[in-house]
Design a protein around this motif. Structure first.
Motif, PDB file in Angstrom:
ATOM      1  N   LYS A 176      -2.809  -8.410  -7.105  1.00  0.00           N
ATOM      2  CA  LYS A 176      -2.173  -7.528  -8.079  1.00  0.00           C
ATOM      3  C   LYS A 176      -1.155  -6.591  -7.426  1.00  0.00           C
ATOM      4  O   LYS A 176      -0.419  -5.886  -8.132  1.00  0.00           O
ATOM      5  N   HIS A 177      -1.145  -6.556  -6.101  1.00  0.00           N
ATOM      6  CA  HIS A 177      -0.273  -5.630  -5.378  1.00  0.00           C
ATOM      7  C   HIS A 177       0.538  -6.400  -4.337  1.00  0.00           C
ATOM      8  O   HIS A 177       0.318  -6.266  -3.129  1.00  0.00           O
ATOM      9  N   ALA A 225      -7.946  -8.811  -6.712  1.00  0.00           N
ATOM     10  CA  ALA A 225      -7.404  -7.445  -6.714  1.00  0.00           C
ATOM     11  C   ALA A 225      -6.212  -7.342  -5.769  1.00  0.00           C
ATOM     12  O   ALA A 225      -5.219  -6.669  -6.073  1.00  0.00           O
ATOM     13  N   GLU A 269     -10.334  -1.035  -4.828  1.00  0.00           N
ATOM     14  CA  GLU A 269     -10.398  -2.261  -5.614  1.00  0.00           C
ATOM     15  C   GLU A 269     -10.278  -3.490  -4.715  1.00  0.00           C
ATOM     16  O   GLU A 269     -10.936  -4.514  -4.949  1.00  0.00           O
ATOM     17  N   CYS A 316       0.834  -1.211   0.000  1.00  0.00           N
ATOM     18  CA  CYS A 316       0.000   0.000   0.000  1.00  0.00           C
ATOM     19  C   CYS A 316       0.867   1.259   0.000  1.00  0.00           C
ATOM     20  O   CYS A 316       0.549   2.253   0.635  1.00  0.00           O
ATOM     21  N   TRP A 360      -5.835   1.791  -5.188  1.00  0.00           N
ATOM     22  CA  TRP A 360      -6.288   0.399  -5.229  1.00  0.00           C
ATOM     23  C   TRP A 360      -6.936  -0.077  -3.931  1.00  0.00           C
ATOM     24  O   TRP A 360      -7.393  -1.214  -3.855  1.00  0.00           O
ATOM     25  N   ARG A 361      -7.010   0.772  -2.917  1.00  0.00           N
ATOM     26  CA  ARG A 361      -7.751   0.372  -1.713  1.00  0.00           C
ATOM     27  C   ARG A 361      -9.202   0.038  -2.059  1.00  0.00           C
ATOM     28  O   ARG A 361      -9.751  -0.958  -1.570  1.00  0.00           O
TER      29      ARG A 361
END
Length: 388
Positions: free
Chosen positions: A359-360, A356, A327, A13, A324-325
């Protein structure tokens, strides 16, 4: 309803990584917890696997019995790693129980005493370096609906502060104070950076700006020294985010070292422990204002604790976050009149999208607090998570 699996997930994050725990039962219910221990994410994920070894086959409904057993069986108990792992487990079990019964978690805690909780903003200042930049960011946060702003204006100082840094810190405080005057509360973070004389000097400077509190002016570890700072300064003192259980809070309260208690729902071991500490604070007529700078699951858990606990008076909220939080997490809360509403969905009211999330993947990040990059906590495309 028995536990059949526990699995940690780590997601980048930007400033750190979120650490989530997914607990599944034999009837297919999924509960989510969070143990985001900043900069030691892999350590706490491994701790979750360690404490989970003996939980397969246990009744997911037995939340208190499981909590007590895990706390007892970690022989070298306490501390941020195991208590954060235990906190994630406890959150996930409350989430499962609420989903199984079709009710929000706060209903299982005795019902709600409020429909929303007053919030103050953290992370509103992303990217600011100069006083005028902080003032511009503060104006945007006020316009987004926040009625309290917190940040650390002290740059890279540790223990002492250079004269030019002190002058700049005061200029930043003055610039923001002018923007928020009469519109929002000004709260100053210290991140445990000063020795006693420097903390007293900083407190004396802050007293001219009507700040609501000076948070963690000293490094953790000596509550008597913190009590000395509190006696010698005019500004209220907030502390407690680096205490990890109700037992750690016994000397905190007896030393009278702070005006506000700041337990973190993750790091103290979950929702029930946060409520116990808040009750201890209430007996001292001290408000409980939980530390809450992490991710969506911890935020939801803290909202349920606040829903059922009158002495939780104010909640830290990450005003901005990575794009992206939204998502990764579906969050059942709204931002209304400077407050977050209490989730109404069964369980905690937050769901995680694994596709999702993956992806991170994990990225290592280092502590920024003392190297001059403290405000570099968001990517350029970050925006307000909650706004009016």
């Amino acid at each position: 309803m028995k536990i059949v699996s526990l699995k940690p997930f780590i997601a980048d994050c930007f400033r750190t990584n979120w650490v989530f725990l997914r607990v599944e039962t034999d009837d297919g219910l999924i509960g989510w917890g969070e143990a985001s221990l900043e900069y030691r994410e892999k350590t706490v994920a491994e701790a979750m696997l360690e404490i989970g070894r003996n939980l397969i086959g246990r009744r997911a409904n037995d939340i208190e019995a499981i909590w007590q057993d895990v706390n007892r069986e970690v022989y070298f108990r306490g501390g941020p790693v195991y208590m954060s792992a235990l906190g994630a487990l406890e959150m996930a079990l409350w989430d499962i129980k609420g989903k199984a019964l079709g009710v929000p978690v706060y209903e299982l805690l005795g019902g709600k005493v409020r429909d929303s909780i007053q919030c103050y903003a953290n992370a509103w200042f992303a990217g600011a370096k100069e006083p005028e930049e902080f003032a511009t960011k503060a104006k945007a946060a006020i316009e987004a609906g926040y009625k309290g702003l917190k940040w650390d204006p002290f740059g890279s100082a540790y223990l002492d502060i250079a004269p030019q840094e002190f002058v700049k810190a005061e200029a930043c405080v003055a610039a923001v104070a002018e923007v928020v005057s009469g519109r929002a509360e000004l709260l100053i973070e210290g991140h445990g950076r000063f020795n006693v004389p420097t903390a007293v000097r900083a407190g004396d400077m802050l007293s001219a700006y009507n700040v609501g509190w000076f948070e963690e002016p000293l490094p953790p570890g000596n509550l008597d020294a913190l009590a000395d700072v509190r006696r010698r300064t005019k500004v209220p003192i907030a502390a407690g985010e680096r205490l990890y259980s109700r037992w750690d809070y016994v000397p905190f309260f007896s030393s009278r070292c702070a005006d506000f208690a700041q337990p973190d729902v993750t790091h103290v071991g979950g929702i029930s422990e946060l409520r116990r500490i808040s009750d201890m604070a209430e007996a001292q007529f001290l408000p409980c204002c939980p530390h809450n700078p992490c991710g969506p699951v911890a935020n939801a858990a803290t909202l349920h604790a606040a829903a059922a606990t009158l002495n939780i008076r104010r909640l830290e909220t990450m005003a901005t976050d990575v794009p992206w939080r939204a998502e990764i997490a579906r969050e059942d809360t709204d931002f209304v009149d400077g407050c977050l509403t209490i989730p109404q969905s069964p369980g905690l009211g937050v769901d995680i999208d694994l596709e999702a999330l993956e992806k991170h993947p994990y990225q290592p990040h280092e502590l920024r607090h003392y190297i001059g990059t403290l405000t570099d906590i968001r990517p350029d495309d970050a925006g307000f998570i909650f706004k009016k």
